[in-house]
Motif scaffolding. Structure first.
Motif, mmCIF file in Angstrom:
data_model
loop_
_atom_site.group_PDB
_atom_site.id
_atom_site.type_symbol
_atom_site.label_atom_id
_atom_site.label_comp_id
_atom_site.label_asym_id
_atom_site.label_seq_id
_atom_site.Cartn_x
_atom_site.Cartn_y
_atom_site.Cartn_z
ATOM 1 N N SER A 372 -12.467 21.117 46.397
ATOM 2 C CA SER A 372 -13.002 22.359 45.839
ATOM 3 C C SER A 372 -11.956 23.179 45.107
ATOM 4 O O SER A 372 -12.300 24.140 44.412
ATOM 5 C CB SER A 372 -13.613 23.215 46.949
ATOM 6 N N GLU A 386 -8.271 28.839 42.554
ATOM 7 C CA GLU A 386 -9.506 28.790 41.784
ATOM 8 C C GLU A 386 -10.393 27.679 42.340
ATOM 9 O O GLU A 386 -10.007 26.505 42.357
ATOM 10 C CB GLU A 386 -9.209 28.576 40.303
ATOM 11 N N LYS A 389 -16.878 23.632 41.627
ATOM 12 C CA LYS A 389 -17.848 22.668 42.141
ATOM 13 C C LYS A 389 -17.505 21.247 41.726
ATOM 14 O O LYS A 389 -17.894 20.282 42.385
ATOM 15 C CB LYS A 389 -19.247 23.026 41.634
ATOM 16 N N PRO A 396 -17.150 26.580 37.932
ATOM 17 C CA PRO A 396 -16.668 27.457 39.010
ATOM 18 C C PRO A 396 -17.640 27.517 40.178
ATOM 19 O O PRO A 396 -18.852 27.326 40.014
ATOM 20 C CB PRO A 396 -16.536 28.812 38.327
ATOM 21 N N LEU A 397 -17.088 27.799 41.367
ATOM 22 C CA LEU A 397 -17.910 27.913 42.570
ATOM 23 C C LEU A 397 -18.777 29.163 42.541
ATOM 24 O O LEU A 397 -19.768 29.260 43.254
ATOM 25 C CB LEU A 397 -17.020 27.902 43.818
ATOM 26 N N ALA A 398 -18.404 30.126 41.721
ATOM 27 C CA ALA A 398 -19.232 31.303 41.453
ATOM 28 C C ALA A 398 -19.126 31.596 39.965
ATOM 29 O O ALA A 398 -18.056 31.463 39.371
ATOM 30 C CB ALA A 398 -18.775 32.503 42.271
ATOM 31 N N SER A 403 -20.912 36.340 42.116
ATOM 32 C CA SER A 403 -20.523 35.626 43.315
ATOM 33 C C SER A 403 -21.538 34.519 43.555
ATOM 34 O O SER A 403 -22.341 34.192 42.680
ATOM 35 C CB SER A 403 -20.439 36.583 44.510
ATOM 36 N N SER A 404 -21.500 33.921 44.731
ATOM 37 C CA SER A 404 -22.430 32.850 45.069
ATOM 38 C C SER A 404 -22.483 32.736 46.585
ATOM 39 O O SER A 404 -21.560 33.186 47.286
ATOM 40 C CB SER A 404 -21.970 31.524 44.459
ATOM 41 N N MET A 407 -19.274 31.032 47.794
ATOM 42 C CA MET A 407 -18.094 31.895 47.852
ATOM 43 C C MET A 407 -18.204 32.891 48.999
ATOM 44 O O MET A 407 -17.226 33.158 49.715
ATOM 45 C CB MET A 407 -17.894 32.637 46.531
ATOM 46 N N ASN A 426 -14.846 33.325 41.448
ATOM 47 C CA ASN A 426 -14.688 32.042 42.131
ATOM 48 C C ASN A 426 -13.281 31.835 42.672
ATOM 49 O O ASN A 426 -12.868 30.704 42.909
ATOM 50 C CB ASN A 426 -15.016 30.890 41.170
ATOM 51 N N ARG A 427 -12.562 32.920 42.893
ATOM 52 C CA ARG A 427 -11.160 32.790 43.295
ATOM 53 C C ARG A 427 -10.879 33.524 44.600
ATOM 54 O O ARG A 427 -11.435 34.594 44.869
ATOM 55 C CB ARG A 427 -10.235 33.349 42.213
ATOM 56 N N ALA A 455 -15.888 25.416 51.310
ATOM 57 C CA ALA A 455 -16.039 25.152 49.886
ATOM 58 C C ALA A 455 -16.169 23.669 49.606
ATOM 59 O O ALA A 455 -16.973 23.249 48.748
ATOM 60 C CB ALA A 455 -14.846 25.737 49.129
#
Length: 462
Positions: A372, A386, A389, A396-398, A403-404, A407, A426-427, A455
């Motif tokens: 991740s 960072e 996905k 990015p994860l978000a 956001s997501s 995250m 995503n950080r 993650a």
């Protein structure tokens, strides 16, 4: 009264009475306090009862390691006795005075700050915080040049006041962007997510500089007062400039008579392992904005360090600006004590060591271990992880500006492990105090390492 007996410097965990007081504080907060950057009904803010060094205690008396330095400003940690004592002593002598009068604390703070920067940056205008430092630096540049336009990068943050938020390049600008602030945004040098198709630092530098100069030419150099850059963008991602980029920006600004403003509000006062981040690249700005770490956030203070040519503009011409609390004695006394403590305890050197010997190696190991983790970067005690996905696509994860659930789950796991994190989009940022003990830092990094398993699970499901 000695420093170690001053109110607020005790390091004991909260008592039952303090926890009960914290619960009342929470109820009053929810009843009466309007929080920044938030939809008010969605909030369940954490209560902080007390803090010491790199530890804080929440509303239930639980200890957390502060890996956030709050808003990346408690550079010397919480409740440093030397600074608490200086504030106490100043309060006993002169709590406040109007800025037209000389006060000893302001004079000494200005002297110390100008000692930290290259020759020719010899004067300081004090503000209350970083946003108004940016406002005044731009005003000075406009008056000095007689021009209006200001160039600022996307993926940047320069403050929440009207002009500063328009100069900002991240999504917090969107609801406040009037389009009439005289600001032109350009694409930053950011190799991991290059806007220029670059695959090397040399390519990124060359293409980003060409983009910037092309835009200045197209906007009309005679219209451009300043280029403002966070030397190392903070909340935007802690992506330092590629080799040669800042030198190239400085050359372009000189070529067209444009002021170069270095925004050091977050990166300054030791965070990158230098007193000011621009010193790593050997450039000398025309104006430097600072805040945050100058007092470690103990009392609000910001300012603009002014080059001699800009200062000369106002030798016989009145500067049309001022602040009731410019150079406030309590704040300046805190600055004097903070700089003294940082020097005497070699905190800037320690920050550089922590980055090279502890944080950097730990984050590189996390990158090797966790699918991740797309990128890790930073220096001193100023680092970003960072999360993505997919490492190949760098999704990015978000999403940018948001956001997501993934995250949120990572952040919740870090907090559950007893660490107070700093995160954006995503950080996860690793931004502890410059003097965090090695064992506490390693403990906090181990918690982050464990949380990244969450993650990784999201990546596996993608």
């Amino acid at each position: 009264m000695s420093a170690d007996t001053l109110p607020g410097t005790e390091t004991l965990p909260p008592t039952a009475d303090e926890i009960e007081a914290g619960r009342r504080a929470y109820d009053l907060d929810r009843a009466h306090v309007f929080h920044s950057w938030s939809a008010q009904d969605t909030l369940t803010p954490m209560t902080i009862l007390k803090a010491a060094g790199s530890e804080v205690w929440d509303g239930e008396g639980r200890r957390l390691i502060d890996l956030s330095s709050q808003l990346v400003n408690t550079n010397i940690g919480h409740q440093h006795p030397r600074v608490v004592a200086a504030i106490h002593a100043q309060a006993g002598k002169l709590c406040t005075v109007a800025p037209q009068y000389v006060n000893e604390a302001r004079s000494e703070a200005a002297r110390l700050i100008t000692e930290l920067v290259p020759d020719g940056l010899d004067h300081v205008f004090f503000t209350n915080a970083g946003a108004d430092a940016v406002e005044h630096a731009i005003r000075m540049a406009r008056l000095h040049t007689g021009r209006r336009k200001v160039f600022a990068a996307y993926r940047s943050y320069h403050g929440g006041t009207d002009l500063a938020i328009n100069v900002t390049g991240d999504p917090r600008r969107f609801p406040n962007d009037n389009g009439d602030a005289g600001v032109v945004h350009f694409l930053p040098a950011y190799l991991y997510r290059s806007y220029f198709g670059a695959t090397t630092e040399a390519e990124e530098t060359e293409r980003a500089l060409k983009h910037l100069e092309d835009m200045i030419v197209l906007e009309g150099p005679s219209n451009v007062a300043a280029v403002i850059l966070e030397t190392v963008p903070g909340t935007a991602g802690i992506f330092g400039p590629p080799a040669g980029y800042l030198e190239g920006v400085r050359e372009i600004t000189r070529k067209y008579g444009i002021m170069y403003i270095a925004d050091e509000v977050m990166a300054g006062f030791g965070r990158t392992g230098e007193w000011f981040a621009f010193q790593r690249w050997g450039v000398v700005p025309d104006l430097v904005t600072f805040a945050k770490g100058v007092t470690s956030g103990y009392v609000p203070l910001g300012g603009v360090i002014i080059s001699d040519p800009v200062f000369d503009t106002f030798r016989q011409r009145a500067y049309p600006g001022g602040l009731t609390y410019s150079g406030h004695p309590l704040a300046c006394a805190a600055a004097v004590a903070t700089i003294g403590a940082m020097r005497d305890e070699r905190m800037v050197e320690n920050a550089k060591r922590l980055g090279e010997d502890v944080i950097g190696p730990a984050l590189e190991a996390m990158k090797a271990k966790h699918p991740s983790v797309g990128d890790v970067r930073g220096s001193g005690v100023f680092w970003a992880i960072e999360l993505v996905k997919d490492r190949q696509t760098r999704e990015p994860l978000a999403a940018y500006g948001g956001s997501s659930p993934e995250m949120n789950a990572v952040i919740a796991e870090i907090k559950a492990g007893g660490v107070l994190p700093f995160a954006n989009f995503n950080r996860v940022h690793v931004v502890p105090a410059l003097n965090i003990p090695d064992d506490q830092l390693r403990e906090a990094l181990a918690v982050v390492d464990h949380a990244l398993d969450v993650a990784d699970a999201a990546v596996a499901r993608a």
